[in-house]
Design an enzyme around this catalytic site. Structure first.
Site, short mmCIF file in Angstrom:
data_model
loop_
_atom_site.label_atom_id
_atom_site.label_comp_id
_atom_site.label_asym_id
_atom_site.label_seq_id
_atom_site.Cartn_x
_atom_site.Cartn_y
_atom_site.Cartn_z
N ASP A 1 43.15 30.55 21.10
CA ASP A 1 42.46 29.33 21.54
C ASP A 1 41.65 28.72 20.39
O ASP A 1 41.67 27.51 20.16
CB ASP A 1 41.54 29.66 22.72
CG ASP A 1 40.93 28.41 23.33
OD1 ASP A 1 41.69 27.53 23.76
OD2 ASP A 1 39.69 28.31 23.36
N LYS B 1 42.01 25.13 18.22
CA LYS B 1 40.91 24.17 18.04
C LYS B 1 40.68 23.82 16.58
O LYS B 1 40.50 22.64 16.24
CB LYS B 1 39.64 24.74 18.67
CG LYS B 1 39.69 24.83 20.19
CD LYS B 1 38.45 25.50 20.78
CE LYS B 1 38.53 25.59 22.30
NZ LYS B 1 37.35 26.27 22.89
#
Length: 813
Positions: A676, A680
Site C-alpha cells: 500500500d 502511494k
C-alpha cells in the site's frame, strides 16, 4: 370577442369535454370555440384510408372503433331526451364516411381529394357533438361549419387560404350571429368549388387564428395539455418552467424548433393585426400559461427558451469545383425545392468549398438521390464529391429577442456542450441573432438540453449525477455525508448532487430521478443482480450531464473500467489506488483520456485519505516548482499499529484491532507488506513528473516470508501469532535507542524505497500519533525547510470526506 381553440388531447374523452364546458362558464364576452378531432381519431382516419386503398378489409375494424367512440361519447354527455337527434346525425355522417372508404377499397387507391374528405370527419363529428353537449347544458351555443366560412385555392399544388373571401364570409356571418358560443371544426375548409380541403399540420390552430384575424378578436387562446410554452421540453428537462410572456418572433422560433404547443403558421394571420395569443392548459386552467404579444422582450432574460428538432440528417455538397462558380447554391436548393424537400438549416463555409443543409431524416434518401443526379456531371469529373448523408442527428437552438445585445452567448452555449462532450457537427446563426442553432448527435439531445437549461435558467445551480460503486465502510459514510450536506451544497455552492446509480458486489440499482439517500440500503437490497458491464452500459445509456463514477472499492477489476467511463466523458473519482499505481502506460493513458474528453480523473484519497497532499503537489508543479525529495509516513494503518504496539500487548491483537476499526484494507497484508505504501509513494513520484514503475521501488519488509506468502486472512493472522517474538524484538531494539517505529516512504534522485525505520526524538516523524500521516516535500523552493502536510490519513470518515472533496472540485470546474 375571443377565439378559443381546444386540441385533440383536450377533447379526447367525455371527462375532458366536461372540463371544457367548465372553462367556458368563466367567460363574459362572446366566444368562438374551435375544436380538433377527438385525440387519435385523425390518425385512425388516415390509417383507414390507406388500408382501404390497399384493399385491406381491416379498415372496417378501424371504422367500427371510430363509430363506437363517437356514439359512446354522445350517450355519456347528452341527456337521453336529447340524444336521438344527435345520434341520428352522427350515424348519418359515419355512413357517408363508410361509403367513402368503400369507394377507396373498390378502386384500390386514394386521391388527395378523397383523403381530405375522409380526414375531415374527425373535426366535423367532434365539433357537432360538443356544440350539442354545450346546448344541452343550457349554454347559448350553436354549431357553424368552417367549410362554409374558410375558403382556399390552389397555389403551387397546395391549398392556400383565400383571406379576402374568408374574411368577408366570417364578418358577414358573425355580424348576424347572436349566439354567445359558436363551435366550429378546425382543420377543414372548402375550395371555391366547394370541394373539401384541409389546412395541414397544426390546422386547427390555424383555423382559430384565421377567425381571430378576420374578426379582429381581443385574443386568441390555444388550450392544450401543457401550461404554455416552456423554457425547454418538460418531458426531457424536469426543471423546465412555463414562460409567462414572449414575443411573436420568439414564439415562432421556438415553435419552429420543436415546441409542439404551437405551429408557426398559426401566428401568421394574427401577426399583422397585433392580436395576442394565450397558451393555456385545459387540465390546469388556474395556471397562468404563456402570453404571446407583438411587444418585444425588453429587459428580460437574454435566452427565453431552448428547443430542438430530432430525426435530422445533414447533406454536404462540397468540392473544389464549387469555388468561385456562380449558381451552385441556386442549383442545390432548387433541386431540393422541386423534390418538395424542406431545408431546416443552412450553413456555408466562406471559402465556398462546401454547403451543408439539414433535412428531415425521412427525406434523406430522396434528397441524396436528386442532388447526386443533379450534379452527376461534376461528380463524375471529380469537381464535386458524391453526397453522403449523416443520420441520427438533431438540431438544438437557443432563442431570445435580447440575445443580439449580449456578447458571449454562443461561446457559453458551445462551452457548456463541450464540457459534457456533446460533439457539435454544424453551427448556424442568423443576422438577427434571435436564434443560435447547432447540430448534434440525437443520442445527446437530453444531456444537451439539460446542460444548457442548467446554464441559462437555473440560477447557476449545477447538477452532478453520481454513480457509486462500493457502499461498504467508506461508501456508506460517503452517501451519508452527501445526505447531510444536500441543503448546504445547494444554498452555498449551488450544487445539486444526486446519486443515480449504486452497486455493491451483489446488487445494483439505478433511478434517473435520484436515489433517496435516507433509504438507499433498502433500495439496494431489492435491486437487480450486480454486473460490471451492465453497470457501465447503463451509465452510458443514461448519458446524463455532469456524470461522475465514484469507486469506493479496492478492486483491480473495477479500476480497469476507468478508461470506459473517461472516454465517454464521465468523470472518475476514486480512493482505489490500483489504477494510478499500475503500469505507467495505463496511468498516463487515464490522465490523457481525462484531458481529451474533458472528464476529470481525481484520486486525492489515494494518498493520505482526506489530506490535501496530491492537490498541494499539483499546485507546486503547476506553479513551476520541482520536487527534489519526498519523505513520508503514508500508512495510517501502520502508524496506528506501531503507535499502539508495545511489550504489554501482541502484534496480532493490534493488527486485528486496526482491521476492525477500518484503518486497514479488507486484506491487512496489503498494508503490512508495504504494498500500500509503495503504491502511494509511486503515485507521488508520478504526480511529481517522474516515470516510475512499482517494481522500481525498494521494499524493506519487516514481515516474515511465511506471513507474506499467506493467501487468506486467517492464515495471515495465524502467522503473526507464530512470529510474535520477532515483532517484540523489533520493538525492543527501537525502545532501547529511545526511538519510535515508523514505516517510512522516501523518494529522491528518481529512486524510491519503503521500510520500517527507527525514528529518533528530534525527527519530524517522532511525535506522529494515532493513524496520522505526514509528508515532507523538499523542492527547489523548500530546500532546507520542507513543506509539511500532516493529519489523519486513515479511516472511513476521512476517506469519504476526501472523495466528497473531489466531487466538489468537479462541481466547481
Amino acid at each position: 370577442m375571443k377565439v378559443l381553440k381546444f386540441g385533440g388531447s383536450s377533447v379526447a374523452s367525455p371527462e375532458n369535454i366536461i372540463k371544457i364546458k367548465n372553462i367556458l362558464l368563466a367567460y363574459n364576452d362572446p366566444i368562438i370555440v374551435v375544436v380538433s378531432a377527438f385525440g387519435g381519431v385523425t390518425d385512425q382516419l388516415l390509417q383507414a384510408g390507406e388500408m382501404a386503398a390497399k384493399e385491406q378489409t381491416g379498415y372496417k375494424d378501424i371504422l367500427s372503433e371510430i363509430e363506437t367512440r363517437h356514439l359512446d361519447t354522445v350517450k355519456e354527455l347528452i341527456p337521453i331526451t336529447a340524444q336521438s337527434k344527435v345520434l341520428s346525425k352522427v350515424k348519418s355522417e359515419l355512413n357517408i364516411l363508410e361509403t367513402l372508404l368503400e369507394g377507396a377499397y373498390f378502386i384500390g387507391e386514394i386521391t388527395p381529394k378523397l383523403s381530405d374528405k375522409i380526414v375531415s370527419f374527425g373535426e366535423l363529428l367532434s365539433s357537432y357533438i360538443i356544440s350539442e353537449y354545450l346546448a344541452s347544458e343550457g349554454l347559448d351555443a350553436v354549431y357553424k361549419d368552417s367549410r362554409e366560412l374558410i375558403k382556399t385555392f390552389k397555389l403551387a399544388g397546395k391549398n392556400v387560404v383565400d383571406f379576402t373571401l374568408t374574411d368577408t364570409n366570417c364578418k358577414e356571418y358573425f355580424k348576424n350571429n347572436g349566439a354567445f358560443i359558436t363551435v366550429c371544426p378546425g382543420f377543414i375548409a372548402t375550395s371555391k368549388n366547394n370541394d373539401i380541403t384541409t389546412l395541414g399540420r397544426g390546422g386547427s390552430d390555424y383555423t382559430a387564428a384565421i377567425y381571430a384575424a378576420a374578426l379582429e378578436a381581443d385574443i386568441l387562446e390555444i388550450w392544450t395539455d401543457v401550461s404554455g410554452m416552456y423554457t425547454a421540453n418538460p418531458k426531457m428537462v424536469k426543471q423546465a418552467k412555463a414562460i409567462t410572456h414572449i414575443s411573436y418572433e420568439e414564439a415562432m422560433e421556438l415553435s419552429h424548433f420543436g415546441a409542439k404547443v404551437l405551429y408557426p403558421p398559426t401566428i401568421q394571420p394574427v401577426l399583422s393585426k397585433g392580436i395576442s395569443i394565450l397558451i393555456k392548459n385545459t387540465f390546469k386552467p388556474e395556471e397562468e400559461g404563456t402570453l404571446i404579444t407583438k411587444s418585444r422582450n425588453e429587459g428580460g432574460k437574454t435566452v427565453r427558451g431552448i428547443s430542438h428538432i430530432g430525426n435530422m440528417a445533414l447533406l454536404s455538397l462540397e468540392g473544389p469545383g464549387m469555388v468561385g462558380i456562380p449558381g451552385i447554391s441556386k442549383r442545390f436548393f432548387e433541386v431540393l425545392s422541386q423534390a418538395d424537400i424542406s431545408v431546416v438549416l443552412i450553413t456555408q463555409a466562406s471559402s465556398e468549398h462546401s454547403i451543408c443543409v439539414g433535412v428531415s431524416a425521412d427525406d434523406v434518401e430522396k434528397s441524396v438521390e436528386v442532388v447526386n443526379e443533379a450534379f452527376a456531371y461534376e461528380i463524375e469529373r471529380g469537381k464535386i464529391k458524391e453526397v453522403i448523408p449523416e443520420k441520427g442527428l438533431a438540431i438544438v437552438a437557443l432563442v431570445g429577442d435580447n440575445m443580439k445585445s449580449h456578447q458571449g452567448l454562443s461561446g457559453k452555449m458551445f462551452s457548456t456542450l463541450g464540457k459534457n462532450n456533446v460533439n457539435i457537427r454544424v453551427i448556424a446563426q442568423g443576422a438577427s441573432e434571435r436564434n443560435i442553432s447547432c447540430v448534434i448527435n440525437e443520442k445527446d439531445v437530453k444531456k444537451a438540453l439539460n446542460a444548457l437549461h442548467e446554464e441559462f435558467f437555473e440560477e447557476n445551480v449545477k447538477q452532478l449525477n453520481l454513480f457509486v460503486m462500493g457502499v461498504g465502510n467508506v461508501g456508506a459514510k460517503f452517501l451519508n455525508q452527501i445526505k447531510s450536506q444536500e441543503k448546504y451544497l445547494k444554498k452555498n455552492l449551488k450544487l445539486n448532487v444526486r446519486v443515480v446509480g449504486i452497486s455493491n458486489s451483489r446488487t445494483m440499482h439505478f433511478d434517473e430521478k435520484g436515489i433517496p439517500l435516507d433509504t438507499w440500503q433498502d433500495t439496494l437490497s431489492t435491486g437487480q443482480k450486480a454486473d460490471k458491464q451492465l453497470f457501465i452500459d447503463r451509465v452510458n445509456d443514461l448519458n446524463l450531464r455532469n456524470s461522475i463514477f465514484v469507486d469506493n472499492t479496492a478492486s483491480a477489476e473495477i479500476a480497469g473500467t476507468y478508461a470506459d467511463f473517461l472516454s465517454n466523458s464521465i468523470s472518475v473519482v476514486t480512493c482505489n489506488k490500483i489504477a494510478c499505481s499500475s503500469e505507467y502506460y495505463n496511468y498516463a493513458r487515464l490522465k490523457s483520456l481525462a484531458r481529451e474528453y474533458n472528464a476529470p480523473f481525481l484520486f486525492e484519497t489515494n494518498v493520505g485519505a482526506g489530506l490535501p497532499i496530491l492537490d498541494t503537489l499539483k499546485n507546486l508543479i503547476a506553479s513551476g516548482d520541482k520536487v527534489l525529495k519526498i519523505q513520508a509516513v503514508l500508512s495510517g494503518s501502520l502508524n496506528f499499529v506501531f503507535n499502539n504496539f508495545n511489550d504489554s500487548n501482541t502484534f496480532h491483537d493490534i493488527v486485528k484491532r486496526a482491521q476492525e476499526e477500518g484503518y486497514t484494507e479488507p486484506d491487512p497484508k496489503i498494508d503490512l507488506s508495504g504494498i500500500d505504501v509503495m503504491r502511494k509513494i509511486l503515485i507521488l513520484a508520478r504526480e511529481s513528473g517522474y516515470v516510475l514503475e512499482i517494481g522500481d521501488i525498494e521494499n524493506n519488509s519487516f514481515l516474515p516470508k511465511e506471513s507474506l506468502d499467506t493467501t487468506n486472512n486467517d492464515d495471515f493472522f495465524t502467522s503473526l501469532v507464530k512470529y510474535e517474538s520477532d515483532f517484540q524484538k523489533i520493538y525492543a531494539d527501537a525502545k532501547a535507542k529511545n526511538c519510535k517505529l515508523k514505516y517510512v516512504a522516501q523518494f529522491e534522485n528518481g529512486k524510491a524505497s519503503v521500510g520500517l525505520q527507527e525514528i529518533p526524538e528530534d525527527h519530524d516523524f517522532y511525535n506522529l500519533e494515532g493513524s496520522d500521516n505526514i509528508v515532507l516535500f523538499f523542492t527547489e523552493r523548500y530546500k532546507n525547510l520542507p513543506l509539511i502536510i500532516k493529519g489523519a490519513g486513515a479511516g472511513s470518515d476521512v476517506t469519504a470526506s476526501g472523495i466528497f472533496a473531489d466531487i466538489i472540485r468537479i462541481g466547481n470546474f
